[in-house]
Design a protein around this motif. Structure first.
Motif, PDB file in Angstrom:
ATOM      1  N   ASN A 106      -7.112  89.710  45.324  1.00  0.00           N
ATOM      2  CA  ASN A 106      -7.887  89.007  44.305  1.00  0.00           C
ATOM      3  C   ASN A 106      -6.984  88.663  43.132  1.00  0.00           C
ATOM      4  O   ASN A 106      -6.323  89.542  42.578  1.00  0.00           O
ATOM      5  CB  ASN A 106      -9.042  89.884  43.800  1.00  0.00           C
ATOM      6  N   VAL A 107      -7.001  87.372  42.732  1.00  0.00           N
ATOM      7  CA  VAL A 107      -6.197  86.912  41.597  1.00  0.00           C
ATOM      8  C   VAL A 107      -7.103  86.141  40.649  1.00  0.00           C
ATOM      9  O   VAL A 107      -7.853  85.260  41.070  1.00  0.00           O
ATOM     10  CB  VAL A 107      -5.024  86.008  42.056  1.00  0.00           C
ATOM     11  N   SER A 108      -7.043  86.489  39.361  1.00  0.00           N
ATOM     12  CA  SER A 108      -7.825  85.804  38.335  1.00  0.00           C
ATOM     13  C   SER A 108      -6.928  85.602  37.114  1.00  0.00           C
ATOM     14  O   SER A 108      -6.356  86.557  36.599  1.00  0.00           O
ATOM     15  CB  SER A 108      -9.051  86.646  37.959  1.00  0.00           C
ATOM     16  N   MET A 109      -6.809  84.362  36.666  1.00  0.00           N
ATOM     17  CA  MET A 109      -5.964  84.050  35.512  1.00  0.00           C
ATOM     18  C   MET A 109      -6.794  83.258  34.500  1.00  0.00           C
ATOM     19  O   MET A 109      -7.590  82.404  34.878  1.00  0.00           O
ATOM     20  CB  MET A 109      -4.756  83.211  35.942  1.00  0.00           C
ATOM     21  N   GLU A 110      -6.599  83.547  33.212  1.00  0.00           N
ATOM     22  CA  GLU A 110      -7.350  82.861  32.164  1.00  0.00           C
ATOM     23  C   GLU A 110      -6.475  82.713  30.935  1.00  0.00           C
ATOM     24  O   GLU A 110      -5.822  83.667  30.509  1.00  0.00           O
ATOM     25  CB  GLU A 110      -8.600  83.664  31.805  1.00  0.00           C
ATOM     26  N   ALA A 111      -6.455  81.494  30.373  1.00  0.00           N
ATOM     27  CA  ALA A 111      -5.752  81.238  29.118  1.00  0.00           C
ATOM     28  C   ALA A 111      -6.674  80.420  28.223  1.00  0.00           C
ATOM     29  O   ALA A 111      -7.265  79.439  28.662  1.00  0.00           O
ATOM     30  CB  ALA A 111      -4.452  80.486  29.356  1.00  0.00           C
ATOM     31  N   ARG A 112      -6.796  80.863  26.978  1.00  0.00           N
ATOM     32  CA  ARG A 112      -7.608  80.138  25.995  1.00  0.00           C
ATOM     33  C   ARG A 112      -6.753  79.929  24.749  1.00  0.00           C
ATOM     34  O   ARG A 112      -6.262  80.893  24.166  1.00  0.00           O
ATOM     35  CB  ARG A 112      -8.882  80.910  25.650  1.00  0.00           C
ATOM     36  N   ILE A 113      -6.621  78.670  24.359  1.00  0.00           N
ATOM     37  CA  ILE A 113      -5.784  78.322  23.209  1.00  0.00           C
ATOM     38  C   ILE A 113      -6.569  77.383  22.308  1.00  0.00           C
ATOM     39  O   ILE A 113      -7.143  76.400  22.772  1.00  0.00           O
ATOM     40  CB  ILE A 113      -4.471  77.637  23.654  1.00  0.00           C
ATOM     41  N   LYS A 114      -6.601  77.693  21.022  1.00  0.00           N
ATOM     42  CA  LYS A 114      -7.236  76.827  20.024  1.00  0.00           C
ATOM     43  C   LYS A 114      -6.125  76.191  19.206  1.00  0.00           C
ATOM     44  O   LYS A 114      -5.348  76.883  18.538  1.00  0.00           O
ATOM     45  CB  LYS A 114      -8.167  77.656  19.115  1.00  0.00           C
ATOM     46  N   HIS A 115      -6.022  74.861  19.288  1.00  0.00           N
ATOM     47  CA  HIS A 115      -5.024  74.114  18.522  1.00  0.00           C
ATOM     48  C   HIS A 115      -5.686  73.596  17.250  1.00  0.00           C
ATOM     49  O   HIS A 115      -6.739  72.962  17.303  1.00  0.00           O
ATOM     50  CB  HIS A 115      -4.487  72.931  19.333  1.00  0.00           C
ATOM     51  N   ILE A 116      -5.064  73.871  16.113  1.00  0.00           N
ATOM     52  CA  ILE A 116      -5.592  73.454  14.814  1.00  0.00           C
ATOM     53  C   ILE A 116      -4.509  72.666  14.095  1.00  0.00           C
ATOM     54  O   ILE A 116      -3.370  73.131  13.987  1.00  0.00           O
ATOM     55  CB  ILE A 116      -5.995  74.674  13.959  1.00  0.00           C
ATOM     56  N   ARG A 117      -4.874  71.499  13.602  1.00  0.00           N
ATOM     57  CA  ARG A 117      -3.953  70.710  12.778  1.00  0.00           C
ATOM     58  C   ARG A 117      -4.557  70.589  11.389  1.00  0.00           C
ATOM     59  O   ARG A 117      -5.683  70.131  11.222  1.00  0.00           O
ATOM     60  CB  ARG A 117      -3.741  69.315  13.368  1.00  0.00           C
ATOM     61  N   GLN A 118      -3.801  71.009  10.404  1.00  0.00           N
ATOM     62  CA  GLN A 118      -4.241  70.916   9.010  1.00  0.00           C
ATOM     63  C   GLN A 118      -3.327  69.930   8.312  1.00  0.00           C
ATOM     64  O   GLN A 118      -2.182  70.259   7.977  1.00  0.00           O
ATOM     65  CB  GLN A 118      -4.219  72.291   8.357  1.00  0.00           C
ATOM     66  N   LEU A 119      -3.845  68.724   8.122  1.00  0.00           N
ATOM     67  CA  LEU A 119      -3.078  67.644   7.534  1.00  0.00           C
ATOM     68  C   LEU A 119      -3.613  67.307   6.139  1.00  0.00           C
ATOM     69  O   LEU A 119      -4.776  67.552   5.844  1.00  0.00           O
ATOM     70  CB  LEU A 119      -3.145  66.397   8.419  1.00  0.00           C
ATOM     71  N   PHE A 120      -2.752  66.764   5.313  1.00  0.00           N
ATOM     72  CA  PHE A 120      -3.164  66.355   3.969  1.00  0.00           C
ATOM     73  C   PHE A 120      -4.118  65.173   4.046  1.00  0.00           C
ATOM     74  O   PHE A 120      -3.966  64.291   4.881  1.00  0.00           O
ATOM     75  CB  PHE A 120      -1.954  65.908   3.133  1.00  0.00           C
ATOM     76  N   ASN A 121      -5.111  65.147   3.116  1.00  0.00           N
ATOM     77  CA  ASN A 121      -5.865  63.921   2.879  1.00  0.00           C
ATOM     78  C   ASN A 121      -4.987  63.038   2.027  1.00  0.00           C
ATOM     79  O   ASN A 121      -4.048  63.506   1.373  1.00  0.00           O
ATOM     80  CB  ASN A 121      -7.175  64.219   2.135  1.00  0.00           C
TER      81      ASN A 121
END
Length: 126
Positions: A106-121
Motif C-alpha cells: 500500500n502506497v499513499s502520498m499527499e502534498a498540500r502547498i498554499k502559494h501566497i503572493r503579497q504585492l504592492f498596490n
C-alpha cells in the motif's frame, strides 16, 4: 505482496531533505505527507501570523478518493523473479519524497502547498 527481488548495483543521492526517505527492502505500507506555505513578497516584511496552517482550508479539506468502478482484469507472468537496475542517481529529494527499492503493498502520498503572493498596490509603492 509481490515476490520479486530488486537488485541495484549503485545508488547515489546528493541531497535528501525535509523528511525525505531512502528505503531499501520490502514494505507493507508507505505514507508520504508534506505541507508547506510558500510566500512571495515584494517587500521583506514579516507580519507574525503566516505560519498557521489551520488558517487555510486547503490543509484541512478532505481529498476526494473516488471509488474505481471499472471492471479490471490483470494477468502477469514474470519470467525472471529479479528486477535489475545498474545505477539510480538522484540530484535532490525534498518534502517527504521517498526512494523505495523493493516490494510495497500500500502506497499513499499527499502534498498540500498554499502559494501566497503579497504585492504592492499602486498607492503603496515607494
Amino acid at each position: 505482496m509481490l515476490q520479486r527481488s530488486s537488485v541495484v548495483n549503485a545508488i547515489k543521492v546528493t541531497s535528501a531533505s525535509f523528511s525525505s526517505t531512502i528505503q531499501l527492502g520490502d514494505s507493507h505500507i508507505i505514507n508520504g505527507f508534506s505541507r508547506a506555505l510558500a510566500v512571495q513578497r515584494e517587500a521583506d516584511v514579516f507580519y507574525g501570523n503566516e505560519g498557521n496552517f489551520s488558517k487555510f482550508p486547503i490543509f484541512s479539506e478532505p481529498i476526494p478518493l473516488l471509488p474505481i468502478t471499472e471492471k479490471m482484469s490483470l494477468s502477469t507472468h514474470n519470467t525472471l523473479p529479479v528486477i535489475k537496475v545498474n545505477t539510480i542517481s538522484i540530484l535532490a529529494m525534498s518534502s517527504s519524497a521517498i526512494l523505495h527499492v523493493g516490494n510495497s503493498e500500500n502506497v499513499s502520498m499527499e502534498a498540500r502547498i498554499k502559494h501566497i503572493r503579497q504585492l504592492f498596490n499602486n498607492e503603496d509603492e515607494q
